[in-house]
Design an enzyme around this catalytic site. Sequence first.
Site, PDB file in Angstrom:
ATOM      1  N   CYS A  58      45.835  62.857 -16.447  1.00  0.00           N
ATOM      2  CA  CYS A  58      45.407  61.583 -17.043  1.00  0.00           C
ATOM      3  C   CYS A  58      43.922  61.529 -17.373  1.00  0.00           C
ATOM      4  O   CYS A  58      43.544  61.421 -18.536  1.00  0.00           O
ATOM      5  CB  CYS A  58      45.749  60.443 -16.091  1.00  0.00           C
ATOM      6  SG  CYS A  58      47.507  60.244 -15.828  1.00  0.00           S
TER       7      CYS A  58
HETATM    8  N1  LIG Z   1      51.491  62.234 -13.645  1.00  0.00           N
HETATM    9  C1  LIG Z   1      50.808  61.126 -13.505  1.00  0.00           C
HETATM   10  O1  LIG Z   1      50.205  60.910 -12.457  1.00  0.00           O
HETATM   11  C2  LIG Z   1      50.783  60.063 -14.596  1.00  0.00           C
HETATM   12  C3  LIG Z   1      50.306  58.801 -14.254  1.00  0.00           C
HETATM   13  C4  LIG Z   1      50.290  57.802 -15.216  1.00  0.00           C
HETATM   14  C5  LIG Z   1      50.715  58.079 -16.505  1.00  0.00           C
HETATM   15  N2  LIG Z   1      51.164  59.323 -16.839  1.00  0.00           N
HETATM   16  C6  LIG Z   1      51.641  59.538 -18.195  1.00  0.00           C
HETATM   17  O2  LIG Z   1      53.055  59.612 -18.180  1.00  0.00           O
HETATM   18  C7  LIG Z   1      53.519  60.529 -19.176  1.00  0.00           C
HETATM   19  C8  LIG Z   1      54.371  61.607 -18.539  1.00  0.00           C
HETATM   20  O3  LIG Z   1      53.581  62.332 -17.621  1.00  0.00           O
HETATM   21  P1  LIG Z   1      54.203  63.242 -16.476  1.00  0.00           P
HETATM   22  O4  LIG Z   1      53.077  63.515 -15.544  1.00  0.00           O
HETATM   23  O5  LIG Z   1      55.452  62.662 -15.934  1.00  0.00           O
HETATM   24  O6  LIG Z   1      54.564  64.546 -17.318  1.00  0.00           O
HETATM   25  P2  LIG Z   1      55.456  65.800 -16.830  1.00  0.00           P
HETATM   26  O7  LIG Z   1      54.991  66.954 -17.631  1.00  0.00           O
HETATM   27  O8  LIG Z   1      55.453  65.879 -15.338  1.00  0.00           O
HETATM   28  O9  LIG Z   1      56.930  65.409 -17.247  1.00  0.00           O
HETATM   29  C9  LIG Z   1      57.342  65.256 -18.552  1.00  0.00           C
HETATM   30  C10 LIG Z   1      58.799  65.664 -18.641  1.00  0.00           C
HETATM   31  O10 LIG Z   1      59.227  65.386 -19.965  1.00  0.00           O
HETATM   32  C11 LIG Z   1      60.100  66.415 -20.357  1.00  0.00           C
HETATM   33  N3  LIG Z   1      60.197  66.397 -21.818  1.00  0.00           N
HETATM   34  C12 LIG Z   1      59.374  66.943 -22.723  1.00  0.00           C
HETATM   35  N4  LIG Z   1      59.812  66.667 -23.971  1.00  0.00           N
HETATM   36  C13 LIG Z   1      60.929  65.927 -23.839  1.00  0.00           C
HETATM   37  C14 LIG Z   1      61.835  65.327 -24.733  1.00  0.00           C
HETATM   38  N5  LIG Z   1      61.668  65.451 -26.052  1.00  0.00           N
HETATM   39  N6  LIG Z   1      62.857  64.633 -24.226  1.00  0.00           N
HETATM   40  C15 LIG Z   1      63.049  64.509 -22.909  1.00  0.00           C
HETATM   41  N7  LIG Z   1      62.228  65.056 -21.985  1.00  0.00           N
HETATM   42  C16 LIG Z   1      61.175  65.759 -22.452  1.00  0.00           C
HETATM   43  C17 LIG Z   1      59.487  67.661 -19.762  1.00  0.00           C
HETATM   44  O11 LIG Z   1      60.430  68.718 -19.669  1.00  0.00           O
HETATM   45  C18 LIG Z   1      59.057  67.133 -18.390  1.00  0.00           C
HETATM   46  O12 LIG Z   1      60.085  67.274 -17.431  1.00  0.00           O
HETATM   47  C19 LIG Z   1      52.257  61.034 -19.856  1.00  0.00           C
HETATM   48  O13 LIG Z   1      51.993  60.249 -20.982  1.00  0.00           O
HETATM   49  C20 LIG Z   1      51.177  60.811 -18.828  1.00  0.00           C
HETATM   50  O14 LIG Z   1      49.901  60.669 -19.420  1.00  0.00           O
HETATM   51  C21 LIG Z   1      51.214  60.313 -15.894  1.00  0.00           C
END
Ligand SMILES: NC(=O)c1ccc[n+]([C@@H]2O[C@H](COP(=O)([O-])OP(=O)(O)OC[C@H]3O[C@@H](n4cnc5c(N)ncnc54)[C@H](O)[C@@H]3O)[C@@H](O)[C@H]2O)c1
Length: 458
Positions: free
Chosen positions: A295
């Site tokens: 993030c």
């Molecule tokens: N990790 C954190 O602490 C956090 C906190 C707040 C916000 N976010 C935001 O949340 C969002 C997701 O982050 P995350 O950390 O969970 O990412 P991540 O990489 O852990 O997970 C994303 C998942 O999405 C899947 N994916 C990719 N393309 C896809 C598609 N077309 N259809 C379905 N699944 C698909 C991937 O295989 C993966 O499992 C981002 O925008 C991030 O900025 C993350």
Amino acid sequence: MSLAVIIAILRHSFPVTMPAQTPATLTQLQQRISQKQATIGIYGLGYVGLPLALRFSEVGLKVLGFDIDPDKVATLNAGSSYIERITSDLISQARAKGFEATTDFARTAEVDALILCVPTPLNAHREPDLSFIIATIETALPHMRPGQLVSLESTTWPGTTDEILAPRLAGYNLIPGDNCALVFSPEREDPGNPHYGTHNIPKVIGGTTPTCLDLGLALYQHAIAHMVPVSSTRAAEMTKLLENIHRSVNIGLVNEMKIVADKMGINIHEVIDAAATKPFGFVPYRPGPGLGGHCIPIDPFYLTWKAREYGINTRFIELAGEINHFMPHWVVGKIVDALNGWGLALKGSRILVLGLAYKKNIDDTRESPAVEIMDLLQAKGAHIDYSDPHVPSFPRKRDYHFDLHSVPLSPDTIASYDCLVLATDHDGFDYQQLVQHARLIVDTRGRLRGGQGNVVAA
Ligand SMILES: NC(=O)c1ccc[n+]([C@@H]2O[C@H](COP(=O)([O-])OP(=O)(O)OC[C@H]3O[C@@H](n4cnc5c(N)ncnc54)[C@H](O)[C@@H]3O)[C@@H](O)[C@H]2O)c1
């Protein structure tokens, strides 16, 4: 322009004077949600999507998880986890309550709500990359039907929900507030924080129309203790960015203060502790080896990019990014100096980096400054190993070519390195043992204070 579009625009423009009358398709959705009969589709089962899926399952809603990664889907369906802080027991409990994962997006037809939790990285030019959001909605759309709710949770620039999602829905005659609902509700998470989890972190939400907002609130209120409605999806998108930019800028400030204090022979951590005794007007932020995680190093540049469209240069945000980006290089300079003080060159030295995750007590290595420090040291000819109780192995990646396993720590292994670099101060390390047996420790976190002769602050 269709009547439905005109109604949607009018509602959006006059939310107060023209109270929303919920159309029939959405009344059914409302009933399914209020009676907990709604099926929740979570798209992207990563650090954000998986805990949310488990939470909705825990409160008794049926959850169908979608991911493009067949390994993750198979692991979940076998009742196992791939995220350290989520136990396999939790997955098994959800499975027993009907939770299922799939790569088959045609099953979008089965869900009442689509919650998008897919990555929003930066591209090679450090610009927003919305390709995951676009791919997800475009794969789901052919299987969507009127009466569904779409919620975007991925962090993104203000306007994404309106400009990227709404027109694509309209292409399939799905009009928010009329025959479908569209909201933006950003994820907030503090990995490793034992006091706050998905259920008790207040959650901001904005809807495309008041009806959309009402439906979104009704849905999330089953799982989240405190919802915070705002007036629009743009306000919700901007809120998330403000939160992360606030952190990035303040961390940039203390990192700059650390460099100044170091030159002046002052311990910045002692100064922050002292300043933090002020009961008002000061919030302590801790300096470190640089920014990490999915993030804080990335999200600010979503706003920077969008602001350019409005002719605005976000100088504050860019400056903080510059300072934070420089920190791994500064730490490497301190390592070089520390080795030099012992009559050693960096080239050929054996260096053990302690803590690979981007923050303590977690297993997430994304954007970790520890990895960048390893890369910089290796490029200068050092021999690099790492030890991290939360990261047993660090395979070859797109950006880095390490193929390493965590080194178990013992007095002999500790003593066998020219220098230890404390990049992430996990509580699991035995700090007494480290200080007792290391020849030299460069501490980037201020964990080893107290004047030990072999410890150098960086
Ligand atoms: N990790 C954190 O602490 C956090 C906190 C707040 C916000 N976010 C935001 O949340 C969002 C997701 O982050 P995350 O950390 O969970 O990412 P991540 O990489 O852990 O997970 C994303 C998942 O999405 C899947 N994916 C990719 N393309 C896809 C598609 N077309 N259809 C379905 N699944 C698909 C991937 O295989 C993966 O499992 C981002 O925008 C991030 O900025 C993350």
